[in-house]
Structures are given as structure tokens and as C-alpha cells.
Design a protein around this motif. Structure first.
Motif, PDB file in Angstrom:
ATOM      1  N   GLN A   1      13.024  38.317  82.747  1.00  0.00           N
ATOM      2  CA  GLN A   1      13.470  39.476  83.507  1.00  0.00           C
ATOM      3  C   GLN A   1      14.978  39.444  83.732  1.00  0.00           C
ATOM      4  O   GLN A   1      15.641  40.478  83.678  1.00  0.00           O
ATOM      5  N   ILE A   2      15.521  38.257  83.967  1.00  0.00           N
ATOM      6  CA  ILE A   2      16.976  38.125  84.137  1.00  0.00           C
ATOM      7  C   ILE A   2      17.692  38.500  82.842  1.00  0.00           C
ATOM      8  O   ILE A   2      18.722  39.185  82.861  1.00  0.00           O
ATOM      9  N   LEU A   3      17.128  38.052  81.722  1.00  0.00           N
ATOM     10  CA  LEU A   3      17.743  38.364  80.435  1.00  0.00           C
ATOM     11  C   LEU A   3      17.729  39.868  80.182  1.00  0.00           C
ATOM     12  O   LEU A   3      18.766  40.451  79.807  1.00  0.00           O
ATOM     13  N   ARG A   4      16.575  40.509  80.387  1.00  0.00           N
ATOM     14  CA  ARG A   4      16.449  41.933  80.088  1.00  0.00           C
ATOM     15  C   ARG A   4      17.154  42.808  81.117  1.00  0.00           C
ATOM     16  O   ARG A   4      17.732  43.832  80.762  1.00  0.00           O
ATOM     17  N   GLY A   5      17.089  42.421  82.389  1.00  0.00           N
ATOM     18  CA  GLY A   5      17.601  43.299  83.441  1.00  0.00           C
ATOM     19  C   GLY A   5      19.022  43.029  83.871  1.00  0.00           C
ATOM     20  O   GLY A   5      19.665  43.910  84.463  1.00  0.00           O
ATOM     21  N   ILE A   6      19.552  41.826  83.599  1.00  0.00           N
ATOM     22  CA  ILE A   6      20.892  41.474  84.075  1.00  0.00           C
ATOM     23  C   ILE A   6      21.813  41.107  82.923  1.00  0.00           C
ATOM     24  O   ILE A   6      22.864  41.733  82.724  1.00  0.00           O
ATOM     25  N   GLN A   7      21.440  40.090  82.159  1.00  0.00           N
ATOM     26  CA  GLN A   7      22.366  39.545  81.167  1.00  0.00           C
ATOM     27  C   GLN A   7      22.622  40.507  80.009  1.00  0.00           C
ATOM     28  O   GLN A   7      23.778  40.745  79.644  1.00  0.00           O
ATOM     29  N   LEU A   8      21.557  41.054  79.421  1.00  0.00           N
ATOM     30  CA  LEU A   8      21.762  41.944  78.274  1.00  0.00           C
ATOM     31  C   LEU A   8      22.522  43.218  78.648  1.00  0.00           C
ATOM     32  O   LEU A   8      23.453  43.607  77.926  1.00  0.00           O
ATOM     33  N   PRO A   9      22.183  43.903  79.766  1.00  0.00           N
ATOM     34  CA  PRO A   9      22.979  45.096  80.108  1.00  0.00           C
ATOM     35  C   PRO A   9      24.449  44.786  80.366  1.00  0.00           C
ATOM     36  O   PRO A   9      25.329  45.540  79.937  1.00  0.00           O
ATOM     37  N   LEU A  10      24.735  43.686  81.068  1.00  0.00           N
ATOM     38  CA  LEU A  10      26.123  43.357  81.362  1.00  0.00           C
ATOM     39  C   LEU A  10      26.871  42.864  80.126  1.00  0.00           C
ATOM     40  O   LEU A  10      28.090  43.026  80.022  1.00  0.00           O
ATOM     41  N   ALA A  11      26.147  42.250  79.204  1.00  0.00           N
ATOM     42  CA  ALA A  11      26.782  41.730  77.983  1.00  0.00           C
ATOM     43  C   ALA A  11      26.814  42.759  76.856  1.00  0.00           C
ATOM     44  O   ALA A  11      27.342  42.461  75.783  1.00  0.00           O
ATOM     45  N   LEU A  12      26.271  43.949  77.099  1.00  0.00           N
ATOM     46  CA  LEU A  12      26.145  44.932  76.027  1.00  0.00           C
ATOM     47  C   LEU A  12      27.470  45.292  75.353  1.00  0.00           C
ATOM     48  O   LEU A  12      27.525  45.376  74.121  1.00  0.00           O
ATOM     49  N   PRO A  13      28.568  45.509  76.102  1.00  0.00           N
ATOM     50  CA  PRO A  13      29.829  45.830  75.401  1.00  0.00           C
ATOM     51  C   PRO A  13      30.261  44.744  74.429  1.00  0.00           C
ATOM     52  O   PRO A  13      30.714  45.043  73.315  1.00  0.00           O
ATOM     53  N   THR A  14      30.120  43.476  74.817  1.00  0.00           N
ATOM     54  CA  THR A  14      30.499  42.378  73.929  1.00  0.00           C
ATOM     55  C   THR A  14      29.548  42.297  72.736  1.00  0.00           C
ATOM     56  O   THR A  14      29.977  42.053  71.599  1.00  0.00           O
ATOM     57  N   ILE A  15      28.252  42.490  72.990  1.00  0.00           N
ATOM     58  CA  ILE A  15      27.282  42.455  71.897  1.00  0.00           C
ATOM     59  C   ILE A  15      27.561  43.576  70.900  1.00  0.00           C
ATOM     60  O   ILE A  15      27.507  43.375  69.681  1.00  0.00           O
ATOM     61  N   MET A  16      27.892  44.765  71.411  1.00  0.00           N
ATOM     62  CA  MET A  16      28.190  45.877  70.519  1.00  0.00           C
ATOM     63  C   MET A  16      29.476  45.635  69.739  1.00  0.00           C
ATOM     64  O   MET A  16      29.616  46.104  68.607  1.00  0.00           O
ATOM     65  N   ALA A  17      30.417  44.915  70.333  1.00  0.00           N
ATOM     66  CA  ALA A  17      31.606  44.527  69.566  1.00  0.00           C
ATOM     67  C   ALA A  17      31.208  43.627  68.402  1.00  0.00           C
ATOM     68  O   ALA A  17      31.763  43.729  67.298  1.00  0.00           O
ATOM     69  N   GLY A  18      30.232  42.749  68.634  1.00  0.00           N
ATOM     70  CA  GLY A  18      29.719  41.920  67.548  1.00  0.00           C
ATOM     71  C   GLY A  18      29.022  42.748  66.481  1.00  0.00           C
ATOM     72  O   GLY A  18      29.188  42.488  65.283  1.00  0.00           O
ATOM     73  N   VAL A  19      28.256  43.740  66.903  1.00  0.00           N
ATOM     74  CA  VAL A  19      27.590  44.627  65.940  1.00  0.00           C
ATOM     75  C   VAL A  19      28.631  45.360  65.097  1.00  0.00           C
ATOM     76  O   VAL A  19      28.484  45.504  63.874  1.00  0.00           O
ATOM     77  N   ASN A  20      29.690  45.809  65.754  1.00  0.00           N
ATOM     78  CA  ASN A  20      30.765  46.483  65.029  1.00  0.00           C
ATOM     79  C   ASN A  20      31.377  45.569  63.973  1.00  0.00           C
ATOM     80  O   ASN A  20      31.611  45.982  62.831  1.00  0.00           O
ATOM     81  N   GLN A  21      31.621  44.318  64.336  1.00  0.00           N
ATOM     82  CA  GLN A  21      32.198  43.377  63.379  1.00  0.00           C
ATOM     83  C   GLN A  21      31.238  43.072  62.239  1.00  0.00           C
ATOM     84  O   GLN A  21      31.654  42.904  61.090  1.00  0.00           O
ATOM     85  N   VAL A  22      29.943  42.999  62.542  1.00  0.00           N
ATOM     86  CA  VAL A  22      28.950  42.767  61.498  1.00  0.00           C
ATOM     87  C   VAL A  22      29.000  43.902  60.474  1.00  0.00           C
ATOM     88  O   VAL A  22      29.005  43.667  59.249  1.00  0.00           O
ATOM     89  N   ILE A  23      29.056  45.139  60.945  1.00  0.00           N
ATOM     90  CA  ILE A  23      29.082  46.283  60.037  1.00  0.00           C
ATOM     91  C   ILE A  23      30.370  46.292  59.214  1.00  0.00           C
ATOM     92  O   ILE A  23      30.352  46.571  58.011  1.00  0.00           O
ATOM     93  N   MET A  24      31.499  45.978  59.855  1.00  0.00           N
ATOM     94  CA  MET A  24      32.766  45.963  59.118  1.00  0.00           C
ATOM     95  C   MET A  24      32.773  44.881  58.038  1.00  0.00           C
ATOM     96  O   MET A  24      33.238  45.102  56.915  1.00  0.00           O
ATOM     97  N   LEU A  25      32.270  43.703  58.354  1.00  0.00           N
ATOM     98  CA  LEU A  25      32.214  42.640  57.354  1.00  0.00           C
ATOM     99  C   LEU A  25      31.236  42.988  56.233  1.00  0.00           C
ATOM    100  O   LEU A  25      31.477  42.663  55.061  1.00  0.00           O
TER     101      LEU A  25
END
Length: 321
Positions: free
Chosen positions: A195-219
Motif C-alpha cells: 500500500q505504501i508503494l502504490r499510494g505513496i512512493q509511486l505517485p511521488l516518484a512518478l515525475p522521476t520515473i517518467m523521466a526514465g521512460v523518456n530516456q528509454v524511448i530516446m535511447l
């Protein structure tokens, strides 16, 4: 002393590749069948869509996620791709990049979460990711071609390996960067680790995770040309053909097609992590309105609670004096 001293690392790698090819042929055939079907199916869908409809959809995606300015730019640049007669190779490249990025994200994000939650996994993954990021991309094509022959499959496999590391690293960074006090507050209320992962960590980390997704697509897109050397259809194959024949016109047009796709994918995926930061986008407008409604509701609830706290309670009537 060291004149005849040699460690046959390359021979060992060659033997490992031969062992995999001889003993895991069933797995390689299954991967070839699945990957070929996925990429070819997506390519058929993209090519079956009428060109004006596809361009309009791309422009609407740009407007929804980023801005109307990007939508206009997407409209004009995609028309340029059609005018250069590069539409079919561009859609083949887009299908390869999207499928490779999807596979890389499905693997890298769970690995990043696991690495953030386990020091042992982090210690094991770090040198592996360093190896994957620093090994020349051309080297990946050698075993990939041996395993999967010529075609789109070795290109996709090499692309996935090359583009995975930033997804793992930035997911781990985002999860570990979440404020410890916020996590401890969730634990204090009895929330489970899931619940902590789904409700706290993932939402707060989403901008950084999406930056990683962006880099994956660019590479993944940067590997399009290298994948063309393995026989994958698309703009990369056009660039390889231009290099082999010293055709400047073909090389410039194919390279410009890669640039146009890169700009489109980069701008759209960059906006997914923080849509409210782009006021010209429809998603940003909807996000800000939702945030404003939530803030107004919270302020109204706080004001109501404050009034109830400070207002004197009426004495009960009908009681004995």
C-alpha cells in the motif's frame, strides 16, 4: 613475461553463445515468433491507418499532452515526412521503437522498484547496468544476429538491452528519493509495504520515473539506425542504404525523419510526468482544474472544522437548574 599471456574472454563468450543456441533453441524460436508478431501487427495497424487520420491523431496527442504549438509542429513535420516519401519507413521505425520501449519499461520499472527496496539487488544490478550502458551498441548485434538471424527481432533485442539502464536507474532514484517522513507516516497508520508503494512512493516518484521512460524511448530511437544494420525495416535501413551508396539525399531525408519522430516522442513523454506544468495542453488544464477543486474542497473542510471548533456549544434545554 606477459608476451604469451592471454585470457580468452572472447572465446568463452563465443562458447556461451554456442551453448545457448544449441540448448535454448526452443526459447529463441518462441521469442522470435512473439516479437515478430507484435512488431508486424503494430506496423500493420500504423500503415493501415489513412495518412491524414494518423497525422491528425498525432497532432491531437501533442495538443492533449503538451501544447497546441507542438500540435501544429507535429502536423507540419509529419506532412514533411509524407512529402519526403518516408512515411512507411517512419511508421516501421515507430512500431519498432514503441514495442522495444514497452518491453524495456515493463522490465526496467519493476527492477528499479526492487533495487530501491533491496540493497543486495542494488549491489548486483549496478555493475550489470554499467556494463549494459557502456558496451558499444554494435556489439549487441553480434549475438542477437546469431540467435535470431537477420530481421527485426535482433534489432529489437539489441534496442531493449541498450535502452533499459536509465529506466532502472531513474525508477530506483525516484523511489529512494521519496521523503522518509511520508513513508513513516504511512507505516504509522498501518499501511502495508504494498500500500505504501502504490499510494505513496509511486505517485511521488512518478515525475522521476517518467523521466526514465523518456530516456528509454530516446535511447530506443537512437538505436533505430543500428537496428537497420541487422536488417530491421525502417528509417535505420534507409540510413544504412544511404551510407552504402553514398546517397546524401536519402541519408538526409531518413535522418530528418528520425529527428522528427524523436522530437515528437520526447515532447509528449516529457509532459506525462508533470502535466500541470504545461498550461497549453488539454491534460494540463484538466489537471489544474482538478487540483483547484481539491484545494477548494480542502479549504472548505478546514474552514468548517474551524468554525465548529470555535463556536460555543448550546446548553441543553429542559434540564434541572
Amino acid at each position: 613475461m606477459f608476451e604469451n599471456f592471454r585470457i580468452p574472454v572472447g572465446d568463452w563468450a563465443d562458447q556461451a553463445v554456442d551453448w545457448i543456441k544449441d540448448n535454448l533453441e526452443w526459447l529463441l524460436d518462441f521469442i522470435t515468433m512473439v516479437v515478430s508478431w507484435l512488431v508486424e501487427s503494430l506496423t500493420d495497424v500504423l500503415l493501415a491507418t489513412p495518412i491524414p487520420v494518423a497525422i491528425l491523431i498525432a497532432a491531437l496527442i501533442s495538443w492533449f499532452f503538451r501544447s497546441w504549438q507542438l500540435a501544429v509542429g507535429t502536423l507540419l513535420t509529419f506532412i514533411l515526412i509524407v512529402g519526403m516519401d518516408m512515411w512507411e519507413p517512419a511508421m516501421q521505425t515507430l512500431a519498432l521503437v514503441l514495442m522495444a520501449a514497452l518491453v524495456a519499461i515493463v522490465i526496467s520499472v519493476p527492477l528499479g522498484i526492487w533495487s530501491a527496496r533491496s540493497a543486495t539487488v542494488r549491489t548486483i544490478l549496478k555493475p550489470v547496468l554499467d556494463f549494459m550502458q557502456t558496451m558499444p551498441a554494435f556489439v549487441y548485434l553480434i549475438p542477437a544476429i546469431v540467435f535470431f538471424s537477420i530481421g527485426v527481432v535482433p534489432g529489437l533485442v539489441a534496442t531493449v538491452i541498450f535502452s533499459m539502464p536509465p529506466g532502472v536507474r531513474l525508477t530506483e532514484l525516484g523511489i529512494r528519493g521519496v521523503d522518509e517522513e511520508t513513508v513513516e507516516a504511512g507505516q504509522a497508520f498501518g499501511a502495508t509495504p504494498g500500500q505504501i508503494l502504490r499510494g505513496i512512493q509511486l505517485p511521488l516518484a512518478l515525475p522521476t520515473i517518467m523521466a526514465g521512460v523518456n530516456q528509454v524511448i530516446m535511447l530506443a530511437l537512437s538505436m533505430a539506425v543500428i537496428a537497420g544494420m541487422a536488417g530491421a525495416d525502417g528509417l535505420g535501413k534507409e540510413v544504412v542504404a544511404a551510407i552504402s551508396t553514398i546517397d546524401i539525399a536519402q541519408g538526409v531525408e531518413a535522418g530528418l525523419g528520425v529527428v522528427i519522430l524523436a522530437v515528437f516522442l520526447d515532447r509528449v513523454t516529457a509532459a506525462l510526468g508533470n502535466p500541470a506544468a504545461y498550461p497549453s495542453s488539454l491534460l494540463g488544464t484538466l489537471t489544474r482544474r482538478r487540483q483547484a477543486r481539491r484545494a477548494a474542497a480542502a479549504e472548505a473542510a478546514a474552514a468548517r472544522a474551524e468554525r465548529e471548533a470555535v463556536s460555543p456549544r448550546r446548553a441543553p434545554t429542559g434540564g434541572v437548574a
